[in-house]
Design a protein around this motif. Structure first.
Motif: not given
Length: 987
Positions: A269-275
């Motif tokens: 799984g991956m979770a990116f920040d807004g930019d």
């Protein structure tokens, strides 16, 4: 605003928005089109001076203000005589990549992981060079203060281009080239085109990753889609962040991707920040992977690639707080490790100096030579996907793969409040002879490097604190090193002054100071049953982490609360206190806290405004007084949200020119609240606005207050961070269940002396409080019926052996009705009319809203008589249409519908309150010492702290905790020291 006023207004705004590494501020208070225009003008001027360039490449994220700010920035660049190259929507690493391939300075309009009401600008020099306060950002700020005013233009866009706003258009050719070459580079470096039989879940958080995954993994950039499965969450670009903040630093924002990984049986799984320049990773179990370990893995791959290209001993940079596993992996792979300070600007500069192939930070920033020294979460993600695919033939899962690089124990950051941080560091550097066979570094503070351990002690940039981080291969050695340095640091802090100042008689109000001795005896006994708070006093005795904190507290003023208050004081805080309930105060406890170490004639304790049996007018007067610090409060500790609401509604009323007028039919409490608000507005104009601005955060104790905070956050009306203490496991599962199991029967017995055994008891709601209430009543022999709206809770109740029915249909049978929901009017007037004579009605859930006594009081013919304090017998008319064999019924209502376990008894026992209040202390320390790490949203305490609270209480029960071996920990994918469950685990 006149042209004469413009420079000074700009200067104020620029001072607020410019940080050490970028520009960041609230919209529109700290950033608006004029400020952004001025920064664009100044950036073009500075880049022209420093790099002789006449172009600036500009990109923006999906925030509502970003496209307009890109226009304003571009207009500023044009006004300075340079050409803006607008890329339109892109990720920050794409902007840096564009700066690199075009050899141009760049600006990205984004606030990264900040909430929706923020925006900002990240600026780089040509080829993605770092720009910080000391390397150009300070110059830009000074120039921006002198920029000319903005003049919009209506010039038509160039033929074939896409308009973004008046006069400036996206350079479509440049944007397409950036996307194509970006994807080409990532795929070429990692060869993910050949990866098969993997499933990856990507939480885009409605940020730029939603576009990025379609380009890198899909066909949007002109390449064939990758042959593995990609499941995207929240891929729609929406800068209001409707699902959760795009901030993977917060555990609560990772819950969705953690659940999705488990539900889909995904490999990663991956979770990116807004930019989308930073990415956190989740293993197949749903657990978060160590950023240091991921950095070590990627470092090994980058070194192997560089060595295959003929480079000898490729350099990798890592900051001084990454795990020792990083430099060890670098050396084992044939590279050379170089340590650096924390921060992207310094790392980028060092990468160029050292010609490094890669750099990583403990905070999940990963920098690549192939990206011109800039960071790219997507490239790191593709490296991890490729590594997992390469090892899949061995049956190696993500947890085991990364565990190979996660081999040390870490203390986490420990903060100490000291008088002179620089002197502490100097003395520590001089005392390093106590650590034989180690090297001393001065990269950022003082670092000691041993054979299999390291210590870093550094000064805070913003507060009189020193920060300690320790790592060791062995858990016992880690504890030894941490204790040694902690003792050294605390020896430099002067002891708190003995005695105390005698309180002014107007600065407290309790029932009777003569009760103080009785209260002190009870507090002393409670301390024996509150091991968590006592352990925290001992742990933080020297460092006093709340020194300088001024806490306005609103929570039941009981004996247990007295121990909490005195713990906060022992840890360095100033405190003022009121009760959050008119009936719950234990007068002897309030008196003892006020007297403190003094006498009834000369009290030297804490200002408390609380006594049992307050009127509503007295209650809100007392709430007002907790904010009367000489310099104003800077923290709130709340139960139910009244203190927070008072400040925020007051500030809103000041902005509106006065408090609203309550309607004729408004509840009595609303009328009293608004009257108190208006009186305070008239007495001290501007007070509430100043109070709200000075608050660093609030920790909230209970469900009702937490729900209020979540609503404020959703409305972007929360002006400071909040920590939801209620949903810490060691609060909600312990206070609500085990506490109510004790205090509900206690309240019923003290109020009525009625035998519970054999009675029919209806418990309204089967959440944590309802479970404890039902268990307690059944334990006394009652026949318990449960009512529920939630199918899961209802199913739990049925499988626990309770009858689940509709309240209307069982009301006539009930001997006891107990509400536990936190909702409003769950027991209505018609239900009360159906109750048999002698039925008992009480609430252990929420204020006085759950039982509709206001509606009952409006009935013709209703009356009540006080049997004893907080016990009233109501005579209620029974309508003939109900079909009952009586004209009236007499029911007993406890504590006037407020919390009966506090109004009729003394609340939860000390032991469970020790767990709840330990969470409160840790939350206040978090908000005070690390407030910059929390944005204006509702947060939960980290699971490590939750487990810490539990650990503090086990010895008092004679419980011994089994310890995992290293092999066992690796097998289930956890650290030996915990945490042992993923964030989404339900205890």
């Amino acid at each position: 605003m006149t042209l004469h006023e413009l420079p000074s207004a700009r200067t104020r705004a620029l001072d607020e928005a410019f940080g050490a590494y970028d520009v960041r501020g609230r919209i529109p208070d700290q950033l608006d089109d004029d400020i952004v225009f001025a920064i664009g003008w100044a950036t073009a001027r500075m880049m022209g001076e420093a790099h002789s360039t006449a172009e600036v490449v500009v990109g923006h994220d999906m925030r509502p203000s970003s496209a307009g700010f890109a226009q304003a920035f571009g207009a500023g660049v044009a006004a300075a005589g340079s050409r803006p190259v607008l890329l339109g929507l892109c990720s920050t690493d794409q902007l840096y990549f564009a700066s690199g391939i075009f050899d141009l300075p760049g600006a990205m309009i984004t606030a990264s992981h900040n909430p929706a009401d923020y925006n900002g600008i990240k600026i780089c020099s040509p080829r993605a060079g770092g720009v910080s306060r000391d390397s150009g950002l300070g110059r830009i700020r000074d120039l921006a203060a002198q920029a000319p005013p903005r003049h919009d233009t209506d010039d038509p866009p160039a033929p074939g281009s896409t308009p973004v706003g008046p006069g400036i258009a996206i350079d479509e050719a440049a944007a397409a080239e950036v996307r194509r070459r970006y994807v080409e580079r990532i795929r070429g470096l990692t060869r993910i085109d050949a990866v098969r039989d993997l499933t990856v879940v990507v939480d885009c958080g409605n940020g730029m990753a939603g576009r990025l995954i379609d380009e890198v993994f899909g066909a949007d950039a002109g390449f064939a889609p990758v042959p593995f499965t990609v499941i995207g969450l929240y891929t729609e670009l929406d800068g209001t962040f409707p699902n959760h903040e795009a901030n993977p630093l917060k555990p609560e924002n990772l819950l969705d991707v953690q659940r999705a990984v488990v539900e889909h049986g995904a490999d990663l799984g991956m979770a990116f920040d807004g930019d989308a320049d930073r990415c956190f990773f989740i293993d197949e179990r749903g657990d978060v992977l160590s950023a240091s370990a991921v950095g070590a893995l990627v470092a090994g791959r980058e070194i192997a690639r560089a060595r295959a290209a003929g480079r000898t001993e490729p350099v990798v940079i890592h900051n001084h707080i990454t795990s020792r596993s990083v430099p060890e992996t670098i050396a084992a792979a044939g590279g050379r490790a170089v340590r650096s300070k924390v921060g992207h600007s310094g790392i980028k500069t060092l990468m160029r100096q050292e010609q490094a192939v890669f750099a990583c930070e403990h905070s999940a920033h990963f920098y690549f030579e192939e990206f011109f020294g800039a960071d790219s979460g997507m490239l790191a993600a593709c490296h991890l996907i490729a590594a997992l695919a390469e090892r899949s033939a061995e049956g190696l899962l993500a947890s085991r793969l990364v565990a190979e690089y996660d081999t040390y124990h870490q203390s986490g950051e420990i903060n100490f409040s000291v008088v002179d941080p620089a002197a502490v560091l100097a003395d520590f550097a001089a005392s390093t002879v106590a650590f034989p066979e180690c090297t001393v570094e001065h990269i950022d503070g003082v670092s000691l490097q041993g054979a299999d351990w390291w210590i870093n002690l550094r000064e805070s940039n913003t507060e009189p604190l020193v920060r300690l981080n320790v790592e060791a291969a062995d858990a016992a050695h880690l504890a030894e090193l941490t204790t040694h340095v902690s003792d050294f640091v605390t020896a430099h802090h002067p002891s708190p002054p003995a005695g105390g100042t005698v309180l002014d008689p107007t600065d407290f109000k309790v029932a009777d100071l003569g009760l103080a001795e009785a209260g002190r005896h009870q507090i002393r006994l409670a301390e024996r049953e509150m091991p968590g708070l006592m352990a925290l006093r001992e742990e933080y005795a020297g460092s006093r982490p709340l020194a300088g904190a001024r806490i306005a507290g609103s929570l039941h003023m009981t004996v247990q609360t007295a121990v909490l208050i005195e713990t906060l004081v022992d840890l360095g805080a100033e405190v003022r206190w009121a009760s959050c309930n008119i009936f719950s105060t234990q007068d002897e406890a309030a008196a003892a806290v006020v007297v403190g170490s003094g006498t009834a004639e000369a009290p030297t304790g804490v200002p408390v405004f609380a006594w049992k049996g307050e009127t509503l007018e007295e209650y809100w007067w007392a709430a007002d007084r907790i904010f009367d610090f000489a310099d104003g409060p800077n923290l709130i500790l709340d139960d139910g949200g009244d203190a927070t609401m008072y400040v925020l509604e007051g500030a809103k009323a000041e902005a509106a020119g006065g408090a609203p007028v309550a309607g004729v039919d408004a509840p009595a409490e609303q009328k009293v609240f608004l009257a108190q608000l208006q009186a305070s507005l008239e007495a001290r104009p501007g007070r509430f606005t100043e109070l709200a601005a000075g608050i660093r955060g609030v920790s909230e104790e209970t469900t009702t207050g937490v729900n209020r905070l979540y609503r404020l956050a959703e409305e972007n009306s929360l002006p400071f961070p909040a920590i939801n203490v209620n949903d810490s496991v060691t609060k909600s599962k312990f206070d609500n269940r085990y506490g109510i199991r004790h205090s509900l029967p206690d309240g019923l017995n003290r109020a009525t002396d009625v035998l519970i055994g054999g009675k029919i008891a209806v418990v309204v709601g089967y959440g944590d409080v309802g479970k404890g209430a039902a268990e307690a009543l059944r334990g006394q022999g009652a026949r318990v019926i449960v009512t529920e709206i939630d199918p899961i809770c209802a199913l739990q109740a049925a499988m626990d052996g309770y009858q689940v029915e509709l309240l209307d249909e069982v009301a006539a049978q009930a001997d006891i009705v107990i509400t536990t929901t936190g909702n409003t009017r769950v027991v209505g007037v018609e239900v009360l009319q159906k109750l048999k004579p002698g039925a008992i009605v009480g609430n252990v859930g929420h204020f006085d809203d759950e039982i509709d006594l206001a509606g009952l009081e409006r009935l013709d013919g209703v009356s009540k008589v006080e049997i004893k304090p907080q016990v009233h017998e109501w005579t209620v008319p029974v309508p003939t249409e109900l079909g009952l064999d009586r004209d009236t019924t007499d029911i007993l209502v406890l504590s006037e519908g407020r919390l009966l376990n506090l109004g009729n008894a003394t609340g939860h026992p000390s032991f469970v309150m020790s767990a709840s209040f330990s969470n409160q202390v840790l939350a206040q320390i978090e908000l005070w010492q690390r407030h910059d790490s929390y944005d204006n949203a509702v947060h939960r305490l980290a699971k490590e702290l939750d487990e810490k609270v539990a650990r503090l209480h086990l010895p008092a029960l004679g419980a011994r905790l089994t310890e995992l071996s290293k092999d066992q920990a690796e097998y289930i994918g956890v650290d030996v020291a915990g945490p042992y469950k993923p964030e989404h685990y339900r205890y």
